[in-house]
Write a protein that holds these residues in place. Structure first.
Motif, PDB file in Angstrom:
ATOM      1  N   ALA A 122       0.835  -1.208   0.000  1.00  0.00           N
ATOM      2  CA  ALA A 122       0.000   0.000   0.000  1.00  0.00           C
ATOM      3  C   ALA A 122       0.866   1.254   0.000  1.00  0.00           C
ATOM      4  O   ALA A 122       0.574   2.230  -0.705  1.00  0.00           O
ATOM      5  N   ALA A 123       1.946   1.242   0.777  1.00  0.00           N
ATOM      6  CA  ALA A 123       2.848   2.402   0.830  1.00  0.00           C
ATOM      7  C   ALA A 123       3.518   2.631  -0.520  1.00  0.00           C
ATOM      8  O   ALA A 123       3.656   3.768  -0.971  1.00  0.00           O
ATOM      9  N   LEU A 124       3.942   1.552  -1.183  1.00  0.00           N
ATOM     10  CA  LEU A 124       4.563   1.690  -2.496  1.00  0.00           C
ATOM     11  C   LEU A 124       3.581   2.222  -3.535  1.00  0.00           C
ATOM     12  O   LEU A 124       3.920   3.067  -4.353  1.00  0.00           O
ATOM     13  N   VAL A 125       2.358   1.719  -3.512  1.00  0.00           N
ATOM     14  CA  VAL A 125       1.332   2.189  -4.448  1.00  0.00           C
ATOM     15  C   VAL A 125       1.041   3.665  -4.202  1.00  0.00           C
ATOM     16  O   VAL A 125       0.969   4.456  -5.136  1.00  0.00           O
ATOM     17  N   LEU A 126       0.898   4.052  -2.935  1.00  0.00           N
ATOM     18  CA  LEU A 126       0.644   5.449  -2.596  1.00  0.00           C
ATOM     19  C   LEU A 126       1.811   6.321  -3.030  1.00  0.00           C
ATOM     20  O   LEU A 126       1.619   7.388  -3.614  1.00  0.00           O
ATOM     21  N   GLY A 127       3.030   5.868  -2.773  1.00  0.00           N
ATOM     22  CA  GLY A 127       4.215   6.630  -3.177  1.00  0.00           C
ATOM     23  C   GLY A 127       4.279   6.805  -4.682  1.00  0.00           C
ATOM     24  O   GLY A 127       4.582   7.876  -5.185  1.00  0.00           O
ATOM     25  N   ALA A 128       3.989   5.754  -5.412  1.00  0.00           N
ATOM     26  CA  ALA A 128       3.995   5.834  -6.879  1.00  0.00           C
ATOM     27  C   ALA A 128       2.908   6.775  -7.373  1.00  0.00           C
ATOM     28  O   ALA A 128       3.122   7.564  -8.296  1.00  0.00           O
ATOM     29  N   ALA A 129       1.746   6.729  -6.745  1.00  0.00           N
ATOM     30  CA  ALA A 129       0.650   7.623  -7.139  1.00  0.00           C
ATOM     31  C   ALA A 129       1.012   9.072  -6.875  1.00  0.00           C
ATOM     32  O   ALA A 129       0.760   9.950  -7.700  1.00  0.00           O
ATOM     33  N   LEU A 130       1.611   9.350  -5.742  1.00  0.00           N
ATOM     34  CA  LEU A 130       2.006  10.726  -5.423  1.00  0.00           C
ATOM     35  C   LEU A 130       3.093  11.214  -6.369  1.00  0.00           C
ATOM     36  O   LEU A 130       3.076  12.361  -6.802  1.00  0.00           O
ATOM     37  N   THR A 131       4.031  10.350  -6.705  1.00  0.00           N
ATOM     38  CA  THR A 131       5.082  10.722  -7.638  1.00  0.00           C
ATOM     39  C   THR A 131       4.491  10.996  -9.007  1.00  0.00           C
ATOM     40  O   THR A 131       4.872  11.954  -9.676  1.00  0.00           O
ATOM     41  N   ALA A 132       3.546  10.197  -9.437  1.00  0.00           N
ATOM     42  CA  ALA A 132       2.926  10.385 -10.748  1.00  0.00           C
ATOM     43  C   ALA A 132       2.141  11.682 -10.804  1.00  0.00           C
ATOM     44  O   ALA A 132       2.033  12.302 -11.850  1.00  0.00           O
ATOM     45  N   CYS A 133       1.597  12.130  -9.692  1.00  0.00           N
ATOM     46  CA  CYS A 133       0.803  13.351  -9.664  1.00  0.00           C
ATOM     47  C   CYS A 133       1.652  14.598  -9.457  1.00  0.00           C
ATOM     48  O   CYS A 133       1.179  15.705  -9.631  1.00  0.00           O
ATOM     49  N   SER A 134       2.893  14.458  -9.053  1.00  0.00           N
ATOM     50  CA  SER A 134       3.745  15.610  -8.779  1.00  0.00           C
ATOM     51  C   SER A 134       4.326  16.139 -10.081  1.00  0.00           C
ATOM     52  O   SER A 134       5.026  15.423 -10.789  1.00  0.00           O
ATOM     53  N   PRO A 135       4.028  17.391 -10.413  1.00  0.00           N
ATOM     54  CA  PRO A 135       4.599  17.951 -11.630  1.00  0.00           C
ATOM     55  C   PRO A 135       6.101  18.157 -11.466  1.00  0.00           C
ATOM     56  O   PRO A 135       6.591  18.377 -10.372  1.00  0.00           O
ATOM     57  N   THR A 136       6.817  18.060 -12.572  1.00  0.00           N
ATOM     58  CA  THR A 136       8.237  18.311 -12.563  1.00  0.00           C
ATOM     59  C   THR A 136       8.460  19.782 -12.880  1.00  0.00           C
ATOM     60  O   THR A 136       8.014  20.268 -13.909  1.00  0.00           O
ATOM     61  N   PHE A 137       9.124  20.466 -11.985  1.00  0.00           N
ATOM     62  CA  PHE A 137       9.456  21.862 -12.186  1.00  0.00           C
ATOM     63  C   PHE A 137      10.940  21.952 -12.488  1.00  0.00           C
ATOM     64  O   PHE A 137      11.772  21.776 -11.605  1.00  0.00           O
ATOM     65  N   ASP A 138      11.272  22.174 -13.737  1.00  0.00           N
ATOM     66  CA  ASP A 138      12.653  22.301 -14.194  1.00  0.00           C
ATOM     67  C   ASP A 138      12.895  23.792 -14.459  1.00  0.00           C
ATOM     68  O   ASP A 138      12.884  24.249 -15.598  1.00  0.00           O
ATOM     69  N   TRP A 139      13.079  24.540 -13.383  1.00  0.00           N
ATOM     70  CA  TRP A 139      13.155  26.006 -13.476  1.00  0.00           C
ATOM     71  C   TRP A 139      14.352  26.452 -14.292  1.00  0.00           C
ATOM     72  O   TRP A 139      15.449  25.929 -14.151  1.00  0.00           O
ATOM     73  N   ARG A 140      14.117  27.436 -15.145  1.00  0.00           N
ATOM     74  CA  ARG A 140      15.162  28.046 -15.956  1.00  0.00           C
ATOM     75  C   ARG A 140      14.861  29.536 -16.080  1.00  0.00           C
ATOM     76  O   ARG A 140      13.703  29.928 -16.175  1.00  0.00           O
ATOM     77  N   THR A 141      15.900  30.354 -16.076  1.00  0.00           N
ATOM     78  CA  THR A 141      15.735  31.800 -16.196  1.00  0.00           C
ATOM     79  C   THR A 141      15.653  32.164 -17.671  1.00  0.00           C
ATOM     80  O   THR A 141      16.518  31.795 -18.463  1.00  0.00           O
ATOM     81  N   ILE A 142      14.601  32.879 -18.011  1.00  0.00           N
ATOM     82  CA  ILE A 142      14.371  33.332 -19.382  1.00  0.00           C
ATOM     83  C   ILE A 142      14.549  34.846 -19.415  1.00  0.00           C
ATOM     84  O   ILE A 142      13.923  35.572 -18.644  1.00  0.00           O
ATOM     85  N   MET A 143      15.409  35.299 -20.303  1.00  0.00           N
ATOM     86  CA  MET A 143      15.621  36.730 -20.476  1.00  0.00           C
ATOM     87  C   MET A 143      14.975  37.120 -21.802  1.00  0.00           C
ATOM     88  O   MET A 143      15.385  36.638 -22.847  1.00  0.00           O
ATOM     89  N   ASN A 144      13.946  37.948 -21.754  1.00  0.00           N
ATOM     90  CA  ASN A 144      13.250  38.357 -22.963  1.00  0.00           C
ATOM     91  C   ASN A 144      13.615  39.816 -23.250  1.00  0.00           C
ATOM     92  O   ASN A 144      12.953  40.737 -22.772  1.00  0.00           O
ATOM     93  N   ASP A 145      14.674  40.002 -24.027  1.00  0.00           N
ATOM     94  CA  ASP A 145      15.148  41.352 -24.335  1.00  0.00           C
ATOM     95  C   ASP A 145      14.162  42.115 -25.215  1.00  0.00           C
ATOM     96  O   ASP A 145      14.027  43.327 -25.086  1.00  0.00           O
TER      97      ASP A 145
END
Length: 182
Positions: free
Chosen positions: A13-36
């Protein structure tokens, strides 16, 4: 014998819950954008796309340049309208157009409060901040909108997050604290 079964069931149950939470967590790959071209810098959670839209503000045709990035169930965007002049009346009309448009999109009141928007060279300029909740689109899906609006010179900016629900505060802060205009 029942003890290993419970432990196994609990672990499963813990593994299933962990996998479900990981699947629902968006990946934030932050990058700085400079728009001149449009005069701002911002951190976006993914590689941005670009778009342009025609808008009518007080009967005057204008273009809104958009830079957007998606992470999970949220869209992070910065829109820039180039005004025909830098008069306070034109700036106010464009800010009002954006404020009421965002609110109308989710069927909410166009309430906003004053906020300081940082300048890339230092200092701050007065802008507006909004948090709206409502339904959007033909399917009436729940949306939360976080937005900051600001005018400077011949530019009016709309930094916004449109999400299926509330986002973690650290993601909101990352986006808005990085948004600086030139």
């Amino acid at each position: 014998m029942s003890r290993p079964v419970r432990l196994g069931a609990t672990l499963c149950a813990a593994l299933v819950l962990g996998a479900a939470l990981t699947a629902c967590s968006p990946t934030f790959d932050w990058r700085t954008i400079m728009n001149d071209d449009n005069g701002y810098t911002v951190d976006l959670p993914a590689k941005p796309g670009n778009d342009r839209r025609d808008v009518q503000i007080n009967g005057m045709p204008m273009q809104m340049a958009m830079q957007t990035a998606e992470a999970g169930d949220a869209v992070f965007a910065v829109g820039t309208i180039m005004l025909p002049n830098d008069s306070e009346a034109t700036q106010r009309a464009a800010l009002d157009f954006l404020r009421t448009g965002l609110a109308r999109n989710v069927g909410a009141a166009p309430d906003a409060r004053a906020v300081q928007i940082p300048l890339a060279a230092g200092g701050k300029v007065l802008g507006l901040e909004m948090t709206l909740k409502g339904e959007a689109g033909s399917k009436h899906e729940s949306r939360t909108v976080y937005a900051r609006l600001v005018a400077r010179g011949r530019h009016v900016y709309q930094a916004a997050i449109i999400a299926a629900g509330p986002l973690p505060q650290e993601q909101i802060d990352q986006f808005f604290s990085s948004f600086q205009i030139f």
